[in-house]
Design a protein around this motif. Structure first.
Motif, short mmCIF file in Angstrom:
data_model
loop_
_atom_site.label_atom_id
_atom_site.label_comp_id
_atom_site.label_asym_id
_atom_site.label_seq_id
_atom_site.Cartn_x
_atom_site.Cartn_y
_atom_site.Cartn_z
N ALA A 133 0.85 -1.20 0.00
CA ALA A 133 0.00 0.00 0.00
C ALA A 133 0.88 1.25 0.00
N ALA A 136 2.68 1.77 -3.30
CA ALA A 136 1.84 2.18 -4.44
C ALA A 136 1.40 3.65 -4.34
N ASP A 160 -5.52 2.40 0.28
CA ASP A 160 -4.52 3.40 -0.07
C ASP A 160 -5.04 4.28 -1.19
N MET A 165 -4.71 -0.58 -9.64
CA MET A 165 -4.32 -1.65 -10.57
C MET A 165 -5.28 -1.70 -11.74
N VAL A 173 -2.81 -10.37 -9.27
CA VAL A 173 -2.24 -10.10 -7.95
C VAL A 173 -2.36 -11.35 -7.08
N PHE A 178 4.34 -12.45 -9.81
CA PHE A 178 3.78 -11.31 -10.52
C PHE A 178 4.17 -10.02 -9.80
N SER A 179 4.93 -9.17 -10.48
CA SER A 179 5.35 -7.91 -9.89
C SER A 179 5.46 -6.86 -10.97
N THR A 180 5.09 -5.62 -10.64
CA THR A 180 5.25 -4.53 -11.59
C THR A 180 6.38 -3.60 -11.13
N GLY A 184 10.88 -5.78 -7.50
CA GLY A 184 9.81 -6.58 -6.92
C GLY A 184 10.12 -8.06 -6.92
N THR A 185 9.45 -8.78 -6.03
CA THR A 185 9.65 -10.23 -5.95
C THR A 185 8.39 -10.97 -6.41
N GLY A 186 7.24 -10.32 -6.29
CA GLY A 186 6.00 -11.03 -6.58
C GLY A 186 5.74 -12.14 -5.58
N LEU A 187 6.29 -11.98 -4.37
CA LEU A 187 6.10 -13.00 -3.33
C LEU A 187 5.20 -12.52 -2.20
N MET A 190 1.45 -13.30 -2.40
CA MET A 190 1.21 -14.74 -2.37
C MET A 190 1.41 -15.28 -0.95
N TYR A 205 -9.06 -8.24 -3.01
CA TYR A 205 -8.52 -6.98 -3.54
C TYR A 205 -9.58 -6.30 -4.40
N THR A 213 -6.40 1.36 -3.87
CA THR A 213 -6.67 -0.07 -3.71
C THR A 213 -7.20 -0.33 -2.31
P1 ADP Z 1 6.15 -6.96 -5.03
O1 ADP Z 1 5.65 -5.99 -4.00
O2 ADP Z 1 7.53 -7.44 -4.74
O3 ADP Z 1 5.98 -6.48 -6.44
P2 ADP Z 1 3.82 -8.43 -4.22
O4 ADP Z 1 3.43 -9.87 -4.34
O5 ADP Z 1 3.83 -7.86 -2.86
O6 ADP Z 1 5.23 -8.28 -4.93
O7 ADP Z 1 2.84 -7.57 -5.14
C1 ADP Z 1 2.63 -7.98 -6.48
C2 ADP Z 1 2.12 -6.84 -7.34
O8 ADP Z 1 0.76 -6.55 -7.00
C3 ADP Z 1 2.84 -5.52 -7.19
O9 ADP Z 1 4.02 -5.46 -7.96
C4 ADP Z 1 1.79 -4.51 -7.66
O10 ADP Z 1 1.77 -4.45 -9.07
C5 ADP Z 1 0.49 -5.17 -7.22
N1 ADP Z 1 -0.04 -4.59 -5.96
C6 ADP Z 1 -0.11 -5.18 -4.75
N2 ADP Z 1 -0.65 -4.36 -3.83
C7 ADP Z 1 -0.94 -3.20 -4.46
C8 ADP Z 1 -1.53 -1.94 -4.07
N3 ADP Z 1 -1.92 -1.71 -2.81
N4 ADP Z 1 -1.69 -0.99 -5.04
C9 ADP Z 1 -1.31 -1.21 -6.31
N5 ADP Z 1 -0.74 -2.36 -6.74
C10 ADP Z 1 -0.56 -3.34 -5.85
#
Ligand code: ADP
Ligand code: MG
Length: 230
Positions: A133, A136, A160, A165, A173, A178-180, A184-187, A190, A205, A213
């Protein structure tokens, strides 16, 4: 039945092993990072590699912190505790980080629920959600945590005013890797979802692009015992 017991024992051992390895790996990573930062100014020939090396080290650190911010290696410890205290603790813990990013982090408590579950794991799950949060949200934005009770469950809602997204991102998500984000780890999501689901709960979500979000963590107030180690 026997198989089930064996499987759960195996998962337990793996969970403990993962936790100890993460603790052990964090120390050498910190040492390497420190030395690299020291050398950065002295090594003209390779200086363009340093940002890359530091960024990759940062990613390795993120992987560990998404799994194991505050959990101790003794992985499963069931405690009975008031949820309001945990919410306040999280708010205090993450406030310096939010302030540094120019974001206000506040909480509202409308339930005095006492629950019985693995406190460390629940804390890890919520930290990952709160970190996302804050990450972002742009400067001057807001992150709020709300604790409410509904029927037989308690909800921790994190909102937040961040970048939100797209529909496509929203469907992805929580899926592995999956990470943007650049580092990022995308962990994180999960791990959070797995922890909450292992407690018989749910993570939902909802999000609007460029608006923000909302993450709702719902935990049952009855039989709140983790069934299996994550
Ligand atoms: P990371 O934070 O390492 O990217 P996460 O598993 O914590 O990996 O999150 C994965 C993805 O989900 C983020 O890269 C983002 O794109 C999206 N995401 C998660 N929480 C939010 C949020 N509160 N606002 C916008 N995007 C989010
Ligand atoms: Mg994250």
């Amino acid at each position: 039945m026997k198989d089930e017991i064996r499987r759960s024992e195996k998962q337990h051992t793996l969970g403990e092993l993962a936790a100890s390895i993460a603790h052990e790996v964090r120390n050498p990573l910190t040492v390497v990072k420190g030395f690299l930062q020291l050398m950065e100014g002295e090594d003209e020939r390779h200086k363009h590699y340093y940002p890359l090396i530091l960024s990759e080290l940062g990613r390795a650190e993120n992987i560990i912190s998404d799994y194991l911010n505050f959990a101790k290696p003794e992985f499963k410890k069931i405690e009975t505790f008031p949820l309001p205290l945990l919410v306040m603790e999280l708010s205090i813990l993450l406030n310096p980080y939010a302030l540094k990013e120019g974001i206000s982090l506040t909480h509202t408590i409308e339930s005095d629920a006492v629950i019985t579950t693995d406190r460390n794991q629940l804390k890890q799950a919520l930290i990952n959600i709160l970190k996302n949060a804050v990450e972002a949200t742009p400067k001057e934005g807001r992150v709020t945590i709300k604790l409410i009770e509904e029927d037989d469950s308690v909800k921790i809602i994190v909102r937040d005013t961040g970048k939100g997204m797209t529909k496509e991102q929203l469907t992805r998500v929580g899926s592995l890797f999956f990470s943007t984000k650049e580092q990022g780890t995308g962990l994180g999501t999960m791990v959070s979802t797995r922890i909450i689901e292992s407690m018989g709960g749910r993570v939902d979500y909802t999000s609007k692009l460029d608006k923000g979000t909302k993450v709702s963590v719902t935990l049952p107030l009855t039989h709140l015992l983790s069934r299996e180690p994550v």
